[in-house]
Design an enzyme around this catalytic site. Structure first.
Site, PDB file in Angstrom:
ATOM      1  N   GLU A  84       0.853  -1.186   0.000  1.00  0.00           N
ATOM      2  CA  GLU A  84       0.000   0.000   0.000  1.00  0.00           C
ATOM      3  C   GLU A  84       0.885   1.230   0.000  1.00  0.00           C
ATOM      4  O   GLU A  84       1.990   1.207   0.546  1.00  0.00           O
ATOM      5  CB  GLU A  84      -0.892   0.017   1.249  1.00  0.00           C
ATOM      6  CG  GLU A  84      -1.792  -1.196   1.404  1.00  0.00           C
ATOM      7  CD  GLU A  84      -2.423  -1.286   2.786  1.00  0.00           C
ATOM      8  OE1 GLU A  84      -3.506  -1.898   2.896  1.00  0.00           O
ATOM      9  OE2 GLU A  84      -1.818  -0.749   3.758  1.00  0.00           O
ATOM     10  N   VAL A  85       0.414   2.314  -0.616  1.00  0.00           N
ATOM     11  CA  VAL A  85       1.173   3.557  -0.659  1.00  0.00           C
ATOM     12  C   VAL A  85       0.351   4.674  -0.012  1.00  0.00           C
ATOM     13  O   VAL A  85      -0.814   4.874  -0.358  1.00  0.00           O
ATOM     14  CB  VAL A  85       1.533   3.952  -2.103  1.00  0.00           C
ATOM     15  CG1 VAL A  85       2.274   5.289  -2.123  1.00  0.00           C
ATOM     16  CG2 VAL A  85       2.386   2.877  -2.744  1.00  0.00           C
ATOM     17  N   ASP A 196       9.381  -4.631 -15.406  1.00  0.00           N
ATOM     18  CA  ASP A 196       7.992  -4.165 -15.360  1.00  0.00           C
ATOM     19  C   ASP A 196       7.888  -2.709 -15.818  1.00  0.00           C
ATOM     20  O   ASP A 196       7.233  -1.883 -15.184  1.00  0.00           O
ATOM     21  CB  ASP A 196       7.425  -4.322 -13.950  1.00  0.00           C
ATOM     22  CG  ASP A 196       5.902  -4.409 -13.937  1.00  0.00           C
ATOM     23  OD1 ASP A 196       5.313  -4.643 -15.014  1.00  0.00           O
ATOM     24  OD2 ASP A 196       5.295  -4.242 -12.865  1.00  0.00           O
TER      25      ASP A 196
END
Length: 382
Positions: A84-85, A196
């Protein structure tokens, strides 16, 4: 929930910059054939003399807890498969992004990805790579970055409510991202394969300077190895190189392919895979061969630089080649994007290889769960 504790010695070892010792990922991965001859990398940009000593610091849990108002849900700006940020403000007024391993995550592989990101990005320092401010290992794992006020390229490029990004900014984003990727491949003490590269992993500073972020899938590639052989296959559908998707082969050309898709996205404002599961690659390839102007975002009209479009389109067409051997390196990509003469004969493929070149991305089955990344910005991952 299982708690993770890191001994001081383990934490110090994680950030070892000794060239003679292989990292955790390198020891566990299957290597490719050794390179028998070493060659000097082509230097096309001034390389900063960067100290190998990390510039990040260790934050206390109290600092990041206070900065995020106790990880208040109001400050939650992003959520991915394992992290989570949160947006936070330090006591000195600096706005930060605090990325923490989600409490619900019990997957050891996700913890390894988190630590991989910490160990990798702790050593990189370049204007076009997101810089790590610090970390915290109290009450879980936390990474602290500068907060991206403009969000990611994806959030800006695909926002239907905002006017289209003008061409000058698009070209700046393309060139800056190329330089950042060139640095990861050639400018670091260890070759770094990002794995990515995509629009929502490219953050934008206030003046629209791109910064490559999210190193959870990154791999160190020792100089004597030609490639990694990786399982399971991870990344984002639409950006995966054929040799990686089919055989798990990872090297610099894996990132080059994803960068080519990113260039097409920059030019067209189309997503790599749209709502009907149509591939951007399939849509753009024939148009690039016929007339690059057919790929340009319609919202731009004629407001673009024709010469720059020619360079972006040509670079993209080379990067997305199915054969890794016929893709350019990032050094060569930057040469194409620079103002020099484009040598098309150099990149002309033999007729037989041209016939077999594009094996059909429409044959790949779309998997909506294939994405495993999370941007550190004010917008949700897309």
């Amino acid at each position: 929930m299982r708690h993770l504790y890191l001994r001081t010695s383990s934490f110090r070892r994680l950030f070892s910059v000794s060239v003679g010792r292989r990292g955790v990922d390198e020891e566990n991965a299957e290597c490719g054939s050794p390179v028998t001859e070493s060659t000097q990398p082509l230097e096309i940009l001034p390389v900063e003399q960067i100290s190998p000593r990390p510039t990040w610091r260790c934050f206390s849990y109290e600092e990041i807890f206070d900065a995020t108002d106790g990880f208040d849900s109001v400050n939650l700006v992003g959520r991915g498969g394992y992290a989570e940020v949160y947006k936070g403000v330090l006591k000195d007024g600096q706005v930060v992004a605090v990325k923490r391993l989600a409490k619900a995550s019990t997957d050891e592989r996700k913890e390894k990805e988190f630590l991989t990101e910490l160990g990798t990005i702790g050593h990189v320092r370049h204007p076009n790579v997101s810089s790590l401010l610090g970390c915290c290992i109290d009450n879980g794992l936390h990474l602290i970055f500068e907060f991206s006020l403009r969000g990611s390229v994806s959030s800006v490029l695909h926002d239907d409510k905002s006017p289209p990004i003008d061409w000058k900014i698009r070209y700046k984003i393309a060139v800056g991202t190329a330089r950042g990727l060139h640095y990861l491949h050639k400018g670091c003490q260890r070759r770094i394969i990002h794995r990515d590269i995509k629009a929502c992993n490219i953050l934008l500073t206030e003046d629209f300077e791109p910064q490559i972020s999210d190193f959870g899938l990154a791999k160190w590639l020792p100089s004597q190895w030609t490639h990694h052989s990786v399982v399971p296959i991870e990344g984002t559908f639409g950006y995966l190189a054929p040799e990686y998707f089919m055989h798990g082969i990872v090297d610099e050309k894996t990132d080059v392919f994803a960068f080519g898709v990113f260039l097409l996205e920059i030019i067209s404002s189309r997503k790599p895979v749209d709502g009907s599961h149509q591939s951007l690659l399939n849509w753009a390839r024939s148009r690039l061969e016929e007339d690059a102007e057919m790929v340009v975002d319609e919202k731009l009209g004629k407001e673009y630089d024709a010469e720059q479009l020619k360079r972006l389109a040509f670079a993209a067409s080379l990067c997305i080649r199915a054969s890794a051997a016929w893709r350019p390196s990032m050094s060569e990509v930057i040469e194409i994007l620079d103002a020099g003469e484009i040598d098309r004969e150099k990149w002309k493929m033999p007729e037989q290889e041209e016939e077999d070149e594009f094996w059909g991305f429409e044959d790949l089955e779309y998997d909506s769960s294939s994405s495993s990344s999370l941007p550190l910005n004010s917008a949700s991952s897309s």
